[in-house]
Motif scaffolding. Structure first.
Motif, mmCIF file in Angstrom:
data_model
loop_
_atom_site.group_PDB
_atom_site.id
_atom_site.type_symbol
_atom_site.label_atom_id
_atom_site.label_comp_id
_atom_site.label_asym_id
_atom_site.label_seq_id
_atom_site.Cartn_x
_atom_site.Cartn_y
_atom_site.Cartn_z
ATOM 1 N N GLY A 122 0.820 -1.208 0.000
ATOM 2 C CA GLY A 122 0.000 0.000 0.000
ATOM 3 C C GLY A 122 0.844 1.243 0.000
ATOM 4 N N ALA A 123 0.761 2.013 -1.070
ATOM 5 C CA ALA A 123 1.511 3.256 -1.167
ATOM 6 C C ALA A 123 0.927 4.079 -2.303
ATOM 7 N N SER A 124 1.218 5.356 -2.279
ATOM 8 C CA SER A 124 0.788 6.241 -3.353
ATOM 9 C C SER A 124 1.965 6.794 -4.140
ATOM 10 N N ALA A 125 3.172 6.369 -3.766
ATOM 11 C CA ALA A 125 4.367 6.825 -4.465
ATOM 12 C C ALA A 125 5.487 5.832 -4.191
ATOM 13 N N GLY A 126 6.505 5.864 -5.049
ATOM 14 C CA GLY A 126 7.643 4.969 -4.896
ATOM 15 C C GLY A 126 7.817 4.077 -6.108
ATOM 16 N N LEU A 127 9.009 3.519 -6.249
ATOM 17 C CA LEU A 127 9.276 2.629 -7.380
ATOM 18 C C LEU A 127 8.446 1.352 -7.287
ATOM 19 N N GLY A 128 8.255 0.862 -6.076
ATOM 20 C CA GLY A 128 7.390 -0.305 -5.901
ATOM 21 C C GLY A 128 5.968 -0.017 -6.320
ATOM 22 N N TYR A 129 5.516 1.196 -6.054
ATOM 23 C CA TYR A 129 4.175 1.611 -6.483
ATOM 24 C C TYR A 129 4.076 1.622 -8.001
ATOM 25 N N LEU A 130 5.118 2.112 -8.688
ATOM 26 C CA LEU A 130 5.108 2.119 -10.150
ATOM 27 C C LEU A 130 5.023 0.702 -10.713
ATOM 28 N N ILE A 131 5.796 -0.206 -10.117
ATOM 29 C CA ILE A 131 5.776 -1.592 -10.585
ATOM 30 C C ILE A 131 4.422 -2.237 -10.303
ATOM 31 N N ALA A 132 3.872 -1.999 -9.111
ATOM 32 C CA ALA A 132 2.562 -2.564 -8.766
ATOM 33 C C ALA A 132 1.468 -2.002 -9.669
ATOM 34 N N ARG A 133 1.546 -0.727 -9.996
ATOM 35 C CA ARG A 133 0.562 -0.126 -10.904
ATOM 36 C C ARG A 133 0.660 -0.728 -12.291
ATOM 37 N N SER A 134 1.885 -0.933 -12.772
ATOM 38 C CA SER A 134 2.063 -1.559 -14.083
ATOM 39 C C SER A 134 1.562 -2.994 -14.069
ATOM 40 N N GLU A 135 1.814 -3.708 -12.981
ATOM 41 C CA GLU A 135 1.334 -5.080 -12.869
ATOM 42 C C GLU A 135 -0.186 -5.129 -12.872
ATOM 43 N N GLY A 136 -0.815 -4.185 -12.172
ATOM 44 C CA GLY A 136 -2.276 -4.144 -12.144
ATOM 45 C C GLY A 136 -2.883 -3.852 -13.503
ATOM 46 N N ASN A 137 -2.138 -3.152 -14.362
ATOM 47 C CA ASN A 137 -2.616 -2.864 -15.726
ATOM 48 C C ASN A 137 -2.125 -3.883 -16.742
#
Length: 258
Positions: free
Chosen positions: A199-214
């Motif tokens: 759970g985060a709204s920023a960070g490199l892990g957030y970018l990867i998780a967002r890409s994975e979700g899409n």
């Protein structure tokens, strides 16, 4: 000449791997849904780097990593030196230390989220747990490996406990501690990234998780490469620090003085 040849072989190997990957995607031998082309990944990285918002994500992950790394190594070195100098206390605490160390760190992440929320400190706490035991065991072992003859001679010369710590124990354990610092960098990043996944709204892990979700494999691979570069840069900084602190260690290709 040997170093140049090694670099040339490494470069040729990289070209072969990336060229074969790109050719496989172009010919359809590799499914680009799962393994996108290297050129597409590079374009995604360039797009992120050109976006000013990207550096906010890097700053968030860097802050979590640095805090977790510094706190974890500080506590690990302090506890390792303390127990290395206190064999009785080490024996008393040994089963408890082993029990805590046996807990998979990933399962602690939800607990830290419950305790500390989705903000910065839940990621830092997870990074601390990953870094602590690496530096702890190395520091304790480094103190135990001190030459007893050197220790006895220092005591005969009138060295006090603080003198022994400064001039005997810490120099003897420096190699152990610094080697653990190099190893624990990656674990500090892992702790921050796992926390951002939860759970985060920023960070490199957030970018990867967002890409994975899409279902964006290009973004996932781009994030992985950026993380690898991220760790390599930190490792390079630690390498420079290690060379400054351990001046008696010979560099690659050098011999120890007779």
């Amino acid at each position: 000449m040997q170093a140049t040849n090694v670099r040339l072989i490494q470069l040729a190997l990289l070209v072969v791997i990336l060229g074969g990957w790109e050719l496989g995607v172009a010919t359809g031998a590799i499914d680009q849904f799962f393994f996108p082309s290297p050129l597409a990944i590079v374009r995604q990285i360039v797009e992120w780097v050109m976006d000013p918002e990207f550096y906010n994500h890097v700053g968030v992950t860097l802050g979590e990593t640095v805090l977790g790394y510094l706190i974890g190594t500080g506590l690990g070195v302090a506890a390792g030196v303390w127990l290395g100098l206190s064999p009785f206390v080490a024996r008393v605490l040994d089963p408890f230390i082993k029990a805590v160390n046996a807990i998979p760190r990933v399962v602690l992440a939800p607990i830290f989220v419950l305790w500390l929320g989705l903000g910065l400190w839940s990621k830092v706490a997870l990074a601390v747990t990953l870094v602590f035991f690496i530096t702890f065991f190395n520091a304790m072992q480094g103190v135990k490996e001190v030459n007893p003859v050197v220790l006895s001679n220092a005591r005969i010369l009138g060295a006090k406990r603080t003198d022994l710590l400064r001039h005997v124990y810490f120099p003897a354990a420096a190699s152990w501690i610094l080697s653990s610092l190099r190893t624990s960098v990656g674990f500090a990043v892992v702790g921050a990234i796992i926390g951002e996944y939860l759970g985060a709204s920023a960070g490199l892990g957030y970018l990867i998780a967002r890409s994975e979700g899409n279902f964006d494999a290009v973004g996932v691979f781009a994030g992985i490469i950026i993380l690898a570069v991220f760790v390599l840069v930190i490792d390079l900084v630690l390498d420079l620090v290690e060379r400054k602190l351990i001046t008696w260690r010979p560099r690659n290709g050098e011999e120890r003085p007779a």
